[in-house]
Write a protein that holds these residues in place. Structure first.
Motif, PDB file in Angstrom:
ATOM      1  N   ARG A   1       1.260   1.516  -9.835  1.00  0.00           N
ATOM      2  CA  ARG A   1       1.424   2.413  -8.793  1.00  0.00           C
ATOM      3  C   ARG A   1       2.071   3.201 -10.235  1.00  0.00           C
ATOM      4  NH1 ARG A   1       7.322   4.027  -5.860  1.00  0.00           N
ATOM      5  NH2 ARG A   1       8.102   3.066  -7.835  1.00  0.00           N
TER       6      ARG A   1
ATOM      7  N   ALA B   1      -6.778   1.647  -5.461  1.00  0.00           N
ATOM      8  CA  ALA B   1      -5.468   0.762  -5.735  1.00  0.00           C
ATOM      9  C   ALA B   1      -6.220  -0.581  -6.289  1.00  0.00           C
ATOM     10  CB  ALA B   1      -4.293  -0.027  -4.267  1.00  0.00           C
TER      11      ALA B   1
ATOM     12  N   LEU C   1      -2.609  -4.999   0.711  1.00  0.00           N
ATOM     13  CA  LEU C   1      -1.373  -4.242   0.288  1.00  0.00           C
ATOM     14  C   LEU C   1      -0.900  -3.976   2.081  1.00  0.00           C
ATOM     15  CD1 LEU C   1      -4.436  -2.947  -1.244  1.00  0.00           C
ATOM     16  CD2 LEU C   1      -2.887  -3.300  -1.956  1.00  0.00           C
TER      17      LEU C   1
ATOM     18  N   LEU D   1       2.479   1.997  -3.501  1.00  0.00           N
ATOM     19  CA  LEU D   1       1.299   2.801  -4.029  1.00  0.00           C
ATOM     20  C   LEU D   1       1.410   3.987  -4.315  1.00  0.00           C
ATOM     21  CD1 LEU D   1      -1.182  -0.533  -4.835  1.00  0.00           C
ATOM     22  CD2 LEU D   1       0.699  -0.289  -6.567  1.00  0.00           C
TER      23      LEU D   1
ATOM     24  N   THR E   1       3.522  -4.644  -9.102  1.00  0.00           N
ATOM     25  CA  THR E   1       3.334  -3.369  -8.218  1.00  0.00           C
ATOM     26  C   THR E   1       3.655  -2.101  -8.456  1.00  0.00           C
ATOM     27  OG1 THR E   1       3.559  -5.419  -6.056  1.00  0.00           O
ATOM     28  CG2 THR E   1       3.550  -2.708  -5.919  1.00  0.00           C
TER      29      THR E   1
ATOM     30  N   ARG F   1       0.596  -1.246   0.041  1.00  0.00           N
ATOM     31  CA  ARG F   1       0.422   0.247   0.080  1.00  0.00           C
ATOM     32  C   ARG F   1       0.706   0.994   0.041  1.00  0.00           C
ATOM     33  NH1 ARG F   1      -2.134  -1.023   4.819  1.00  0.00           N
ATOM     34  NH2 ARG F   1      -4.056  -2.452   3.791  1.00  0.00           N
TER      35      ARG F   1
ATOM     36  N   LEU G   1      -1.614   4.333 -10.868  1.00  0.00           N
ATOM     37  CA  LEU G   1      -2.191   4.720 -10.842  1.00  0.00           C
ATOM     38  C   LEU G   1      -2.450   6.157 -10.830  1.00  0.00           C
ATOM     39  CD1 LEU G   1      -2.025   2.902  -7.561  1.00  0.00           C
ATOM     40  CD2 LEU G   1      -4.036   3.340  -8.004  1.00  0.00           C
TER      41      LEU G   1
END
Length: 489
Positions: A143, A111, A124, A90, A139, A87, A146
């Motif tokens: 990122r 996410a 996460l 991200l 991952t 988490r 996002l």
């Protein structure tokens, strides 16, 4: 720029010292397309990517973006924090807050759809370093997504991914381009280009050799030709006497879980055998087996007549010399003198010269080796003060001092100039002529064609063929590495 263009770069020039990494290069990226960028090592791909991402300013030329274009980049080298949670990785910048505290619920809600799209099912709250490398790479891609980019740059995104994860990523790319996102896909896997990209640009020596050609209008051999250019091909093979004795290196049906499958080959005394493959193809894993740095789960290994070495020390005692690609990390003690480096293995590991030889004797041996290698530096010089090429000669000297029966070379001329490269090749030839068995890996296909008697081609952990004689050319090797078979030429 025309309608549909997301980015247009033209006339880009970038020099480092006296070396031009880019010489008038450019590229045009359109929304809704995957545009592949390919080229040999040193062709200028990384420099071009850094300029497009805004991390590097060109000396000349211009980059124009469509209005409100956000760019996200996923590099080959992960830029994550293994000690933080998934988490936290991200949302490294400006995470959602609630009452001044991290809003984990908002983070998770944002996410989850992206992770599901990537097929990444992880908690996460898990510390990132606990995940497999493939999940860490996904991952990093999550990122980037996002940030809701209009241009996504993927620099060797599949280098650490297994086949299933690669397929998931390719499905995601189809979804992204369906939304109008432009994707620049940098890779050396041409088979991925043929499956994924709509257009391909080829860089060669800092220039565009093929600009935005449609993938449906080009073949893998044609891409290889564009990457290599019109270099004269090596066809006249050298002749060396191969000793009529049991081979010093024998691998038969060797398996290393997840790395090698049913690998069989020999290296005879007096010959130079190359191993070639794309990243992760298994050729470097084969070197590690010979050097005692990888354990096999099945098959037979015999190195120097002593069976399978289970450590580098055991391999050295069996007569193996190992010249690594990363000389500063694995090959040298840069804060010591030349003589201390060159005698480190022969004296300290093998006990050559007795329990406590005199310093003058060790220096004398070093002087003989440095003269043989034409090293610019004396025995008492500090290695850190030598040029890169002369440092590599010190690595060679260290292993020549052991009088090896088997010489394993991993990219031995990486980062050295043309003159040193030619001298290294001379030394390799002398080693084989003197009766050593030489096993050579190189990212430089020209080096393999110039030095080797034959080259084994690896694809996905298997030996798929052998190229030798008049067929041993850069083009033949490149096509075999990409298509998984040695072509008839």
């Amino acid at each position: 720029m025309t309608h549909g263009d997301t980015l247009v770069a033209q006339g880009l020039v970038k020099s480092y010292g006296g070396v031009r990494a880019l010489d008038g290069a450019g590229i045009r990226l359109r929304g809704g397309e995957v545009h592949a960028l390919v080229g040999e090592n040193g062709a200028g791909k990384s420099t071009l990517v850094r300029i497009l991402a805004g991390a590097l300013a060109p000396d000349e030329g211009a980059v124009r973006l469509a209005k409100d274009t956000r760019i996200a980049t996923v590099s080959q080298e992960l830029s994550l924090f293994p000690d933080l949670t998934v988490r936290e990785n991200l949302f490294p910048h400006r995470p959602p807050l609630r009452l001044g505290l991290l809003d984990r619920g908002a983070m998770d809600r944002a996410a989850r759809p992206v992770l599901e799209e990537l097929g990444l099912d992880v908690d996460l709250g898990t510390e990132l370093g606990e995940l497999p490398l493939a999940d860490q790479q996904l991952t990093e891609i999550a990122r980037a997504l996002l940030r809701r980019p209009r241009l996504l740059i993927l620099d060797e995104p599949t280098s650490a991914l297994p086949a299933a994860a690669v397929e998931r990523l390719e499905r995601v790319l189809r979804t992204l381009t369906g939304r109008g996102i432009a994707v620049l896909y940098v890779t050396h896997f041409l088979e991925e280009v043929m499956r994924t990209a709509q257009r391909v640009t080829v860089l060669r020596d800092g220039r565009v050799a093929s600009a935005g050609v449609r993938r449906t209008e080009v073949t893998v051999p044609e891409l290889v030709t564009a990457m290599l250019g019109g270099r004269p091909e090596q066809s006249a093979r050298r002749t060396r006497t191969v000793a009529d004795v049991p081979p010093p290196v024998v691998l038969s049906g060797v398996n290393v879980p997840g790395r090698l499958t049913d690998v069989t080959f020999t290296v005879r005394a007096g010959e130079v055998v190359g191993v070639a493959g794309l990243q992760g193809a298994g050729h470097l894993d084969a070197l590690e087996v010979v050097c005692g740095r990888a354990e096999v789960s099945a098959g037979r290994v015999d190195v120097g007549g002593r069976g399978q070495p289970h450590s580098l020390r055991a391999a050295v005692r069996a007569g193996v010399a190992f010249v690594p690609s990363d000389r500063k990390r694995y090959g040298l003690m840069v804060d010591r003198t030349v003589w201390e480096n060159t005698t480190a293995v022969s004296w300290l590991a093998l006990g050559r010269g007795g329990f406590m030889p005199s310093r003058s004797e060790l220096v004398r041996r070093t002087a003989n080796l440095t003269e043989r290698l034409r090293l610019r530096g004396g025995p008492y010089d500090m290695v850190a003060r030598l040029s890169g090429g002369n440092q590599q000669k010190v690595v060679f000297a260290k292993w020549l001092a052991t009088e090896p029966k088997i010489v394993v070379l991993d990219d031995p001329t990486r980062g050295v100039d043309v003159g040193v490269r030619a001298e290294m090749h001379r030394i390799v030839g002398e080693l084989a002529t003197s009766g050593a068995a030489v096993l050579l890996a190189s990212t430089d296909l020209a080096e393999l064609t110039e030095v080797c008697d034959r080259v084994l081609v690896f694809v996905r952990g298997r030996v798929v063929g052998e190229v030798h004689g008049a067929r041993l050319t850069e083009h033949a090797l490149a096509v075999a590495m990409q298509q998984g078979a040695t072509p008839s030429i």
